[in-house]
Design a protein around this motif. Structure first.
Motif, short mmCIF file in Angstrom:
data_model
loop_
_atom_site.label_atom_id
_atom_site.label_comp_id
_atom_site.label_asym_id
_atom_site.label_seq_id
_atom_site.Cartn_x
_atom_site.Cartn_y
_atom_site.Cartn_z
N ARG A 1 0.80 -1.24 0.00
CA ARG A 1 0.00 0.00 0.00
C ARG A 1 0.83 1.28 0.00
O ARG A 1 0.28 2.37 0.14
N VAL A 2 2.14 1.16 -0.16
CA VAL A 2 3.01 2.33 -0.22
C VAL A 2 3.69 2.35 -1.58
O VAL A 2 4.42 1.43 -1.93
N LEU A 3 3.42 3.39 -2.34
CA LEU A 3 4.05 3.57 -3.65
C LEU A 3 5.22 4.53 -3.48
O LEU A 3 5.05 5.66 -3.01
N VAL A 4 6.41 4.07 -3.87
CA VAL A 4 7.62 4.89 -3.78
C VAL A 4 8.09 5.19 -5.20
O VAL A 4 8.30 4.28 -6.01
N LEU A 5 8.26 6.48 -5.49
CA LEU A 5 8.73 6.93 -6.80
C LEU A 5 10.00 7.75 -6.59
O LEU A 5 10.07 8.58 -5.67
N GLU A 6 11.00 7.53 -7.44
CA GLU A 6 12.26 8.27 -7.35
C GLU A 6 12.66 8.76 -8.73
O GLU A 6 12.48 8.06 -9.72
N ARG A 7 13.23 9.97 -8.75
CA ARG A 7 13.77 10.51 -10.00
C ARG A 7 14.85 11.52 -9.66
O ARG A 7 14.77 12.23 -8.66
N SER B 1 -7.37 8.86 -0.43
CA SER B 1 -6.40 9.87 -0.01
C SER B 1 -5.09 9.14 0.26
O SER B 1 -5.04 7.91 0.31
N SER B 2 -4.02 9.91 0.41
CA SER B 2 -2.73 9.29 0.71
C SER B 2 -1.91 10.22 1.59
O SER B 2 -2.08 11.44 1.56
N ASP B 3 -1.04 9.61 2.38
CA ASP B 3 -0.05 10.35 3.16
C ASP B 3 1.21 10.40 2.32
O ASP B 3 1.79 9.35 1.99
N VAL B 4 1.63 11.60 1.95
CA VAL B 4 2.76 11.78 1.03
C VAL B 4 3.95 12.37 1.77
O VAL B 4 3.82 13.35 2.51
N THR B 5 5.11 11.77 1.54
CA THR B 5 6.38 12.32 2.01
C THR B 5 7.26 12.55 0.80
O THR B 5 7.54 11.62 0.03
N LEU B 6 7.66 13.80 0.60
CA LEU B 6 8.60 14.16 -0.45
C LEU B 6 9.95 14.40 0.19
O LEU B 6 10.06 15.23 1.09
N GLU B 7 10.97 13.68 -0.27
CA GLU B 7 12.33 13.90 0.21
C GLU B 7 13.16 14.45 -0.93
O GLU B 7 13.12 13.94 -2.05
N CYS C 1 26.85 18.45 -7.51
CA CYS C 1 26.96 18.72 -8.96
C CYS C 1 25.65 19.21 -9.57
O CYS C 1 25.35 18.90 -10.73
N GLY C 2 24.83 19.91 -8.79
CA GLY C 2 23.58 20.46 -9.32
C GLY C 2 22.52 19.43 -9.62
O GLY C 2 21.67 19.65 -10.48
N LYS C 3 22.53 18.31 -8.90
CA LYS C 3 21.53 17.27 -9.11
C LYS C 3 20.80 16.98 -7.79
O LYS C 3 21.39 17.04 -6.72
N THR C 4 19.52 16.66 -7.92
CA THR C 4 18.69 16.37 -6.75
C THR C 4 17.88 15.11 -7.01
O THR C 4 17.26 14.97 -8.06
N LYS C 5 17.90 14.21 -6.04
CA LYS C 5 17.01 13.04 -6.12
C LYS C 5 15.75 13.38 -5.34
O LYS C 5 15.81 13.78 -4.18
N LEU C 6 14.61 13.20 -6.01
CA LEU C 6 13.31 13.39 -5.38
C LEU C 6 12.73 12.01 -5.10
O LEU C 6 12.65 11.18 -6.02
N ILE C 7 12.37 11.77 -3.85
CA ILE C 7 11.71 10.52 -3.48
C ILE C 7 10.31 10.87 -2.98
O ILE C 7 10.15 11.68 -2.07
#
Length: 172
Positions: free
Chosen positions: A14-20, A116-122, A128-134
């Motif tokens: 029940r937890v969807l994790v997306l990274e980019r 509805s969902s509980d969202v955590t954005l990290e 080097c000017g890069k960010t990982k969004l989780i």
């Protein structure tokens, strides 16, 4: 992970994790989630705009918005409005945003018939000017997660994050 690829996985059914990874500083990527003028430029899938976007960016504050399909090529979706509401629980600049994400109506009343969902954005500074969004979205059950994935959420988030990358590149 290439910069335009979203890595996704499901945890505990029940937890969807997306990274980019985005080609922009953590401060800039974080700013894109707190400023309504920025959100209007990229939030939502291609062919959709944000004619309404009100943000009270603080714990307890509300983000209320309307996505509207403006692309005639999207057939039955053209002209459709989809209202959403986020209620911020915790904000640690520029590292984390935690909020509850709801479907809503134009007045901001939550639509309890929709998940509805509980969202955590990290926001992780990779240097080097890069960010990982989780993005971790926790749903009440496996069934509610399936409901949103069946609605095309993965295509929507892919297009949304592609649009975010385009705006980030324009701002750099």
């Amino acid at each position: 992970m290439s910069n335009n690829t979203i890595i996704s996985r499901v945890e505990n059914d029940r937890v969807l994790v997306l990274e980019r990874i985005f080609n922009a500083s953590r401060d800039l990527v974080f700013e894109m989630f707190k400023d309504p003028e920025h959100l209007k430029r990229w939030w939502g899938p291609r062919g959709w705009e944000l004619p309404v976007c009100n943000v009270d960016f603080r714990p307890g504050g509300v983000w209320h918005y309307c996505m509207k399909c403006v692309d005639q090529n999207q057939g039955e979706f053209f002209g459709m409005e989809s209202w959403g509401k986020g209620v911020y629980k915790e904000i640690i600049e520029p590292e984390k945003i935690i909020y509850v994400d709801f479907f809503s109506d134009a007045e901001g009343n939550t639509n309890d018939a929709m998940p509805s969902s509980d969202v955590t954005l990290e926001f992780i500074d990779l240097g080097c000017g890069k960010t990982k969004l989780i993005n971790r979205a926790e749903y009440a059950s496996a069934e509610t997660l399936k409901t949103v994935t069946d609605m095309g959420m993965m295509q929507g988030i892919t297009e949304t994050w592609d649009r975010l990358e385009e705006v980030l590149q324009h701002l750099k």
